[in-house]
Design a protein around this motif. Structure first.
Motif, mmCIF file in Angstrom:
data_model
loop_
_atom_site.group_PDB
_atom_site.id
_atom_site.type_symbol
_atom_site.label_atom_id
_atom_site.label_comp_id
_atom_site.label_asym_id
_atom_site.label_seq_id
_atom_site.Cartn_x
_atom_site.Cartn_y
_atom_site.Cartn_z
ATOM 1 N N GLU A 83 73.175 -70.816 -31.104
ATOM 2 C CA GLU A 83 73.367 -70.771 -29.649
ATOM 3 C C GLU A 83 72.115 -71.247 -28.915
ATOM 4 O OE1 GLU A 83 76.295 -70.204 -28.087
ATOM 5 O OE2 GLU A 83 76.990 -70.233 -30.164
ATOM 6 N N ILE A 104 73.070 -67.134 -22.495
ATOM 7 C CA ILE A 104 73.612 -66.936 -23.840
ATOM 8 C C ILE A 104 74.202 -65.533 -23.888
ATOM 9 C CG2 ILE A 104 73.085 -66.745 -26.296
ATOM 10 C CD1 ILE A 104 70.890 -68.808 -25.910
ATOM 11 N N THR A 141 77.363 -70.164 -24.890
ATOM 12 C CA THR A 141 76.190 -70.639 -24.152
ATOM 13 C C THR A 141 76.665 -71.533 -23.017
ATOM 14 O OG1 THR A 141 74.832 -70.593 -26.149
ATOM 15 C CG2 THR A 141 74.025 -71.926 -24.324
#
Length: 257
Positions: A107, A83, A74
């Motif tokens: 994430e 992402i 990320t």
């Protein structure tokens, strides 16, 4: 996995604060108390509410070789939270693999809390969320914060507290066994704290009632009430009053008559 290179120090946040941010994120995506959370739909919605405000969200699936030993990463690129995940991870997400769901919620947590220009947060293949930094100062560990966020984003605590085992939690919310076990232990501990607090309050009520009864007995005069003929007279200045049930007599002290 215990590698400080997959973690970094970030703004200090308690576990409760990370959970609050996860709940705020669920509200932002209008998920509410819906489970299992469709994390894939969230990633593809095109927007994200970070701690620095709303930003575009870009979700990319790339060939496994591009990320090497990283399941996902990320980062903030030109004002957008990006992402990126491996093809194998993206495929697993489609059929609801519990560990993959945790990875992508992890994430998302990085995107909400940690995305800033020049910083990259990785999720290494096989990572457990325990790193050198998290062992020394969990509240400042990006990996630990994202781990707490992921669990809170996918698991509804109120429902989890109603379930009998960690396996029930894992099946109900489609999360990894380790995440379910951590959640189960936490909600059980909270339940025990609440039960202990309730017991303390109940004992306090009993004590207060005992003290009140004791005080009333100590203050009752030896004389009997002229009205109800019970030994329930209390001094009221120069007068006396009866606190016997159904009486309410107020008058001169009987011994003055």
């Amino acid at each position: 996995m215990d590698d400080e290179h997959d973690d970094r120090k970030v703004t200090r946040r308690s576990n409760d604060e990370c959970r609050r941010l996860a709940q705020r994120t669920k509200e932002y995506y209008h998920i509410g108390r819906t489970w299992p959370v469709n994390i894939g739909r969230v990633l593809r919605c095109g927007k994200i509410l970070t701690v620095r405000g709303e930003k575009p969200l870009i979700y990319r699936v790339v060939p496994d070789a591009v990320l090497g030993l990283k399941d996902a990463r990320t980062e903030l690129i030109d004002g957008s939270v990006v992402i990126t995940t491996r093809q194998s991870v993206g495929s697993s997400l489609l059929w609801g693999d519990p560990r993959t769901r945790m990875t992508m919620a992890h994430e998302l947590g990085h995107g909400v809390m940690h995305a800033e220009e020049g910083a990259v947060d990785h999720r290494a293949t096989g990572a457990t969320g325990t790193t050198t930094i998290s062992k020394m100062s969990a509240s400042e560990s990006a990996e630990h914060q994202a781990k707490v966020f992921a669990s809170a984003f996918l698991i509804d605590d109120q429902r989890a507290a109603e379930l009998a085992t960690s396996m029930d939690i894992a099946l109900e919310f489609l999360v990894s066994g380790s995440a379910a076990e951590i959640c189960f232990e936490r909600v059980q501990a909270q339940r025990e704290r609440e039960a202990a607090a309730a017991r303390v309050m109940e004992e306090n009520k009993k004590f207060q009632a005992l003290m009140k009864t004791s005080q009333e007995k100590n203050y009752h005069l030896q004389a009997f009430c002229p009205s109800c003929r019970r030994q329930t007279l209390l001094p009221l200045g120069t007068k006396v009053g009866c606190n016997g049930e159904g009486c309410g007599y107020i008058g001169d002290h009987p011994e003055d008559n």
